[in-house]
Design an enzyme around this catalytic site. Structure first.
Site, short mmCIF file in Angstrom:
data_model
loop_
_atom_site.label_atom_id
_atom_site.label_comp_id
_atom_site.label_asym_id
_atom_site.label_seq_id
_atom_site.Cartn_x
_atom_site.Cartn_y
_atom_site.Cartn_z
N GLY A 127 53.37 32.96 44.70
CA GLY A 127 54.71 33.42 44.41
C GLY A 127 54.71 34.60 43.47
O GLY A 127 54.96 34.44 42.26
N GLU A 244 41.73 39.54 45.34
CA GLU A 244 42.45 39.70 46.59
C GLU A 244 42.09 41.02 47.26
O GLU A 244 41.83 41.07 48.47
CB GLU A 244 43.95 39.63 46.35
N ASN A 377 48.92 50.71 49.56
CA ASN A 377 47.87 51.72 49.48
C ASN A 377 48.29 52.93 48.65
O ASN A 377 47.46 53.61 48.04
CB ASN A 377 47.47 52.15 50.89
#
Length: 391
Positions: A127, A244, A377
């Site tokens: 979240g 990540e 990006n």
């Protein structure tokens, strides 16, 4: 840097490959190779097979149930699983929350939560993003106030992947006012069945239900369900996002997809000849392979540095940018190879009833998001400009 794998490494890859081929359900493998997400039952069965083999948490240290592998072995393991169509370990609990708990969690959290993450007794979701706080994550407005021995949470999260299937969610929330928006944030651990939580589906452009909105209305959780110190959540979030972004490169997956592209180009006939004999299309495949090789070498440079004990640097940002863009470029080439067939029958539910050509189009649409999540990006380029060029 040594880019050659020795006999032990090659033998390890074959051991992993043999295990996958002997233990992975063919139906699950087919789903993955078509670009579909296996359901929770299928992923749990596979994860528990890995746990039984001692391979359930490749990146975890031995004291927490990991195999004690080197970074090279972890890289090779991920690559073989990708090439063979095996589901990857559940990322939110295994690869994102777990490292944060190992570093900042209490002994009780470590002892209680990590075994459940490993065995998928708990399915976690993340979240973080909100309607006005995506790439600018520090702008989150979901708040939590401490009342006695409970946190009371109010706010909204969006693009929450698999929230409709999750048991728990780790949330970045504002727990105090501070002069800088990066301050006063905390990470809370919340049960998804807590009163006051509402999950609403978001159907994405590929026709699938993968992401959701999550609303918190006076949700109460124990005061101890916080990671580390209150107000230090920005530091913990940056640590989590580093894990990540590195994983988004997905070299093994891109290798597999280029293999699919080459097979398809050999089978599709246009103008009386296989598509692979078209000089323009064959040059396109060659360009993708060159880009993938460059990405792989960059990944291996980072693996080599980690193996030598160096901390991850700007490579993680580079891998996120080029890895995500290359996935999109390969998917576009596969869809172009299929041509009009990719837009045949309408998408149906999760797409399992569609043809391989239409499944390719669904994958193409789904992959539009990979250059956004984990920090868009554009943001990654800004970070590189500041860190490498002082801009």
């Amino acid at each position: 840097m040594n880019l050659d794998f020795d006999d032990d490494a090659l033998g390890f890859m074959e051991e992993v490959r043999a295990f996958v081929r002997s233990n992975l359900d063919p139906g699950t493998r087919e789903k993955v190779l078509l670009g579909h997400l296996p359901d929770r039952v299928e992923r749990t069965i596979w994860q528990r097979a890995l746990v039984a083999r001692g391979w359930g948490a490749p990146a975890w240290p031995v004291e927490h149930g990991g195999p004690g592998w080197s970074v090279v072995e972890r890289y090779l393991f991920d690559e073989v699983l990708s090439e063979e169509g095996a589901p990857m370990p559940p990322v939110f609990g295994m690869s994102m929350l777990a490292p944060v708990l190992m570093r900042y969690g209490t002994p009780q959290q470590i002892n209680e939560l990590l075994p459940r993450i490993l065995n998928i007794d708990d399915w976690w979701c993340q979240g973080f993003s909100e309607p006005n706080a995506g790439s600018d994550l520090a702008a989150v407005r979901t708040c939590a106030r401490l009342e006695g021995d409970e946190w009371v949470i109010n706010g909204q999260k969006i693009w929450t992947t698999l929230a409709h299937q999750a048991d728990r969610i780790f949330c970045l929330v504002r727990t105090e006012d501070a002069p800088k928006k990066q301050e006063g944030l905390s990470i809370l651990l919340v049960s998804m069945d807590a009163p006051g939580i509402t999950v609403k589906p978001i159907i994405t452009i590929d026709g699938a239900h993968e992401v959701n909105e999550v609303f918190f209305d006076d949700v109460r959780i124990p005061a101890g369900d916080i990671v580390g110190q209150a107000g230090k959540g920005w530091d913990y979030a940056k640590y989590l996002l580093g894990h990540e972004r590195t994983g988004i490169a997905r070299v093994g997956q891109s290798k597999r997809e280029i293999g699919r592209l080459k097979t398809l180009a050999a089978a599709v006939v246009r103008g009386g000849r296989p598509l692979r004999d078209d000089p323009v299309f064959s040059a396109r495949i060659a360009s993708l392979e060159i880009e993938l090789r460059a990405l792989e070498l960059t990944t291996l440079r980072m693996v080599s540095a980690l193996h030598a004990g160096a901390p991850p640097g700007s490579e993680a940002n580079i891998l996120k940018i080029r890895g995500s863009e290359l996935q999109q470029d390969i998917a576009e080439a596969i869809m172009d190879a299929w041509g009009p067939e990719a837009f045949g029958p309408a998408f149906v539910g999760d797409g399992l009833e569609t043809s391989p050509a239409v499944a390719t189009a669904m994958t193409y649409f789904n992959l539009r998001k990979v250059s956004i999540y984990g920090g868009s990006n554009e943001i990654q380029r800004n970070i590189l400009a500041r860190s490498l060029m002082g801009l």
